[in-house]
Design an enzyme around this catalytic site. Structure first.
Site, PDB file in Angstrom:
ATOM      1  N   SER A 170       0.850  -1.193   0.000  1.00 23.77           N
ATOM      2  CA  SER A 170       0.000   0.000   0.000  1.00 23.77           C
ATOM      3  C   SER A 170       0.879   1.234   0.000  1.00 23.77           C
ATOM      4  O   SER A 170       2.034   1.203   0.462  1.00 23.77           O
ATOM      5  CB  SER A 170      -0.900   0.013   1.237  1.00 23.77           C
ATOM      6  OG  SER A 170      -1.542   1.268   1.398  1.00 23.77           O
ATOM      7  N   TYR A 183      -1.790  -1.059  10.643  1.00 21.83           N
ATOM      8  CA  TYR A 183      -1.931  -1.394   9.223  1.00 21.83           C
ATOM      9  C   TYR A 183      -0.764  -0.814   8.433  1.00 21.83           C
ATOM     10  O   TYR A 183      -0.155  -1.499   7.597  1.00 21.83           O
ATOM     11  CB  TYR A 183      -3.258  -0.841   8.699  1.00 21.83           C
ATOM     12  CG  TYR A 183      -3.460  -0.999   7.211  1.00 21.83           C
ATOM     13  CD1 TYR A 183      -3.967  -2.182   6.686  1.00 21.83           C
ATOM     14  CD2 TYR A 183      -3.163   0.038   6.325  1.00 21.83           C
ATOM     15  CE1 TYR A 183      -4.168  -2.334   5.313  1.00 21.83           C
ATOM     16  CE2 TYR A 183      -3.358  -0.099   4.961  1.00 21.83           C
ATOM     17  CZ  TYR A 183      -3.856  -1.280   4.455  1.00 21.83           C
ATOM     18  OH  TYR A 183      -4.053  -1.423   3.098  1.00 21.83           O
ATOM     19  N   LYS A 187       2.101  -2.940   6.214  1.00 22.19           N
ATOM     20  CA  LYS A 187       2.393  -2.733   4.796  1.00 22.19           C
ATOM     21  C   LYS A 187       3.852  -2.362   4.574  1.00 22.19           C
ATOM     22  O   LYS A 187       4.458  -2.733   3.558  1.00 22.19           O
ATOM     23  CB  LYS A 187       1.459  -1.663   4.219  1.00 22.19           C
ATOM     24  CG  LYS A 187      -0.002  -2.093   4.147  1.00 22.19           C
ATOM     25  CD  LYS A 187      -0.169  -3.336   3.272  1.00 22.19           C
ATOM     26  CE  LYS A 187      -1.617  -3.756   3.111  1.00 22.19           C
ATOM     27  NZ  LYS A 187      -1.797  -4.884   2.191  1.00 22.19           N
TER      28      LYS A 187
END
Length: 233
Positions: A170, A183, A187
């Site tokens: 991401s 998160y 990533k």
């Protein structure tokens, strides 16, 4: 793996039907007759990737945690005349990863491509407020399961002389999203995983690359793969 084989044996007639249909198709395109697994591929980015791989000639196995999502995606893609089958796969469960690999091997004889797209984000807030449970869930699914899914397909890729692993990260790996600390970290970890896997697997003729999503393009490539001669590919 034995459990996965037993489950597949229950569907032997369906497997034979798909195999005959696949072998009878005149596959065309740059990925003609390659076999691709795509995790979390019944909607969104995963679905778009699965469709493109199939349109380029690959036999694609899609997956999702829910059977109804798998059925819907397979019906839509088969309706376009594409060679697509699917199975339930929760990437955090070893038996599900084994079944996903076994599905591809039993139906199409091997695996050439893995696109690891599955990820979760059950937390929003300040990173200092994230519980141990939230950290475990995010890192287990987003990072550890990606590594273990790759480990599961590598032996099958080796049998076919090599392959390609694509890990979906991401833009958050570079520019963290507010409120998504764990998160973002997961990533970022995928970038490190990609670089390590690329160097380790190059001797087996397996490329490993990473993608990141941004607001202007569906996915931008972060080229972390290596050729056997040691050059980035």
């Amino acid at each position: 793996m034995q459990q996965a084989k037993l489950l597949l044996n229950c569907c032997a007639p369906a497997r034979e039907s798909v195999r005959k249909a696949s072998s009878g198709m005149a596959r065309r395109g740059p990925l003609a007759n390659k076999v691709a697994l795509v995790t979390a591929s019944t909607d969104g980015i995963g679905f778009a990737i699965a469709r493109r791989l199939a349109r380029d000639g690959a036999h694609v196995v899609v997956s999702s945690r829910k059977q109804q999502n798998v059925d819907r995606a397979v019906a839509a893609l088969q309706g376009e005349g594409l060679s697509v089958v699917g199975t339930v796969c929760h990437v955090g469960k070893a038996e599900d990863r084994e079944r996903l690999v076994a599905t591809a091997v039993n139906l199409h004889g091997g695996i050439d491509i893995l696109v690891s797209n599955a990820a979760v984000n059950p937390f929003f807030g300040n990173i200092m407020d994230a519980t141990e449970e939230m950290w475990d869930k995010i890192l287990n699914i987003n990072v550890k399961a990606t590594a273990l899914m790759t480990k599961a397909v590598v032996p099958e890729m080796e049998k076919r002389g090599g392959g390609s692993v694509v890990i979906v990260a991401s833009i958050a790996a570079y520019t963290p999203f507010p409120g998504l600390g764990p998160y973002n970290v997961s990533k970022t970890a995928l970038l490190g995983l990609t670089k390590n896997l690329a160097k380790e697997l190059v001797q087996r003729n397996i490329r490993v690359n990473c993608l990141h999503q941004d607001s202007s393009r569906l996915a931008s490539a972060v080229c972390c793969g290596w050729t056997r001669k040691g050059r980035r590919a």
